[in-house]
Design an enzyme around this catalytic site. Structure first.
Site, mmCIF file in Angstrom:
data_model
loop_
_atom_site.group_PDB
_atom_site.id
_atom_site.type_symbol
_atom_site.label_atom_id
_atom_site.label_comp_id
_atom_site.label_asym_id
_atom_site.label_seq_id
_atom_site.Cartn_x
_atom_site.Cartn_y
_atom_site.Cartn_z
ATOM 1 N N MET C 119 -17.387 3.459 -10.194
ATOM 2 C CA MET C 119 -16.339 3.243 -9.242
ATOM 3 C C MET C 119 -14.864 2.571 -9.694
ATOM 4 O O MET C 119 -13.855 2.526 -9.479
ATOM 5 C CB MET C 119 -16.750 2.175 -8.055
ATOM 6 C CG MET C 119 -17.585 2.833 -6.890
ATOM 7 S SD MET C 119 -17.059 4.529 -6.171
ATOM 8 C CE MET C 119 -15.474 3.953 -5.620
ATOM 9 N N ASP C 134 4.668 6.549 -7.589
ATOM 10 C CA ASP C 134 5.423 5.407 -7.326
ATOM 11 C C ASP C 134 6.798 5.731 -8.046
ATOM 12 O O ASP C 134 7.995 5.673 -7.565
ATOM 13 C CB ASP C 134 5.042 4.137 -7.411
ATOM 14 C CG ASP C 134 5.911 2.962 -7.019
ATOM 15 O OD1 ASP C 134 6.490 3.171 -5.908
ATOM 16 O OD2 ASP C 134 6.256 1.972 -7.861
#
Lengths: 164, 164, 164, 164, 164, 164
Positions: C119, C134
């Site tokens: 993870m 972004d």
């Protein structure tokens, strides 16, 4: 019938009609001055209260630590409470007052935003109380945080509310 | 006399001899399996409890949201409680059970470390309770979080403790 | 039947038998060296890829920023993924390689703990990809993060796994 | 020549003329209502999709957990994405819909600010997807997060944009 | 030539051979007891020092607040310093001592891990100093934080180091 | 007398009349454009400065990493500085310039809010400096962060201030 409560059944505003959690849309709400006062109690032994009072004359790190934890906790509210809106707090004040049977905690929060600040006040008193318990738990493992509640709130469409 | 309590006076372990707050040194403590169980109650109206039960049949987002908030809150304990040690949690479980007069919350935390996990369990139940109050406060602005307390802890030099 | 799947039905390990989310107890698992490699792709326009390559000769802040975001994102995994255990990472490395049709991202994570680090690797590549988007979104609002996936993991009771 | 691209070369707005990363100055931008919708897909096995659908009838903790992770992830955007501005979100809604070949995720974000909310929407779907993968990875270590992308955005000087 | 420094050139360990930042792999390092002491100075006016001393007799919230900020700042080190490993701190102690020309700050940190704790000690004194400046800046906008430095560290393969 | 300083004694604004820390109420302050410039110096060896310059030609990950740490640190200011108000930053720019005896760091922050942004600028330069020290400390364990200070601020009731 879970999926279709009768017309009079109150709805939890943080759930959409299908029951899914959401951060409710406050775009349509007005920016107004808002404030809230919350309170709580930490119950502990006379022995611990005496130690806190000694520490608390005139001011001591145990109470100062809990007060700071409350102020900083108020700022972490949107991180902790899943559906809370991030807001810009204008003011947070926390008091801790040892008395005969415990320590009374209050928090006052203010902002000018589209949503209220009672969760910030509640998080402040709860965090201050937990921080205090952390410091006294070696002396009193049974210390308890009680009565975390809103006393008053003001501002917003619903206007002022005072705890009955 | 604040600066020199008598020999029998209990000391707050998070304060050094001069009264300054510190994160106590646990270097000398043994790494042992440790666990804690904490509990709390959210008191609210029959109307809200009915809404939560509807939502809660079989499972609903309001209770699931509070449960998640509790689990994630446990992980934020060292961020919130100034003098808590950062630890690696092995397990966190949170339950919320609506009953006749409120919602009972419990949290069980486990680790193998030099310091206990009761603050993590307390933070879990408090955060779950605050998250629940956030979701019901439009229906019941007077909802209260009560009885945030440790029920049991185990592991470490002091051994098992059960709330009397 | 939701409440009682047949004996052969696979269970989601993060849910307890009643279906409630929990952070699974890893107390009984062994501490072993564990590693994971994850990868992802950011798809964007030739124009943006050319700008990144210019920036990327020899090294530039756009790719460095995304790489850092990935490394720091790996450390935030337990804050972001509700049921992930907080662990101590031993190593995180992230690469971003612009190629003809996009930017390939990989992350390698290592630890010695009771639970795997896939993870953390996935969060690293996803965060690096989002940080890159972004920076390019003014030039390409349609940029897409794809194929966020584990390539390999090693360590723990289940042993090595390689993506088929 | 890296340091002086031709006059027609597109510039990455998050880099200053020397190529250094910066949080771009939005002081001169107008506060307007802004919204964004992002989407993503988690691809997994029919076996897992069946388990999620069982869990998802009517509502279950696996999908509720991923939904919450997405909402909370949106709030962490400025912590994760290095050059993102901290903003106050007015609304976040996340949906997860299991279908024949995967789970479709969408997020809608709203604010009134000087900068858009598409990164918040993208972070919401990516975090929801990663949280879902965390819960299914024991059953399907090859589960993949794909197609993390903006579908629409509205507000600000550039006006509405819809994915072609 | 940037890409190939001569054989005698010192290497920045946080950069890989291509110059990319990484969190260096400490898997191979031994877990040993480690400690560090850092120090700093806040320089301000005699007027402010007098106010702090009044506040500081016997203990006051300004110094207590800065001390707490330092302790909590130490715990945030891996969030702030991009390439720092997350570790579990065993102890943090911070002192602030007003003297004739400023306030001396020290921090002592301890752990048992694969990596040192000097960054935690440096972050503690820097955060304590910044928090103090925040409280005095209305009286002295020119207050300065100086000499943030490691005094000593111990543990690990390199053994003890004392500032010359 | 600690509890009642004479009428001319300067007050620490973050303490209430009883000496307790608080987040001061800025509700009554006007929202105005505000900016601040802060600076700092990292002092290190010629050997390290040479390595940074090599890395820094034209741009390198060590300086880019410190710059990013500064930008992200500015956003964490209200988490780190206990009594700082959470605000929405409009712009953060950080520069690092290696020179003959050290690395000069500056940060410029902007917002439109009820409170200034000098703590954000100070936190940016301090965090950038600490991140740089982290990367060079293997080569120079004695590296020092000095002269963390405000150079200028503008906006608000007190108007512009320039360091004398």
């Amino acid at each position: 019938m879970p999926a279709s409560p009768g017309p009079a059944a109150p709805a939890l505003t943080h759930l959409d009609p299908s029951g899914a959690a959401r951060m409710v849309d406050v775009s349509g709400k007005e920016v107004t001055a808002r404030s809230a006062v919350a309170a709580a109690e930490v119950h502990t032994t006379p022995e611990v209260l005496a130690a806190l009072r000694r520490d608390g004359l005139p001011k001591g790190d145990a109470l100062a630590t809990a007060r700071l934890a409350g102020i900083m906790g108020a700022k972490r509210t949107p991180d902790l409470i899943p559906l809370c809106h991030p807001i810009t707090l204008h003011s947070v004040a926390v008091t801790l007052t040892p008395h005969d049977t415990g320590v009374a905690i209050t928090a006052t929060t203010r902002t000018a935003d589209r949503t209220g600040v009672e969760m910030e006040a509640l998080t402040a008193v709860a965090t201050a109380g937990l921080a205090l318990i952390d410091m006294i738990k070696a002396l009193d493992p049974a210390a308890t945080l009680d009565a975390v509640r809103v006393l008053r709130k003001d501002g917003g469409a619903t206007g002022p509310w005072t705890r009955p």
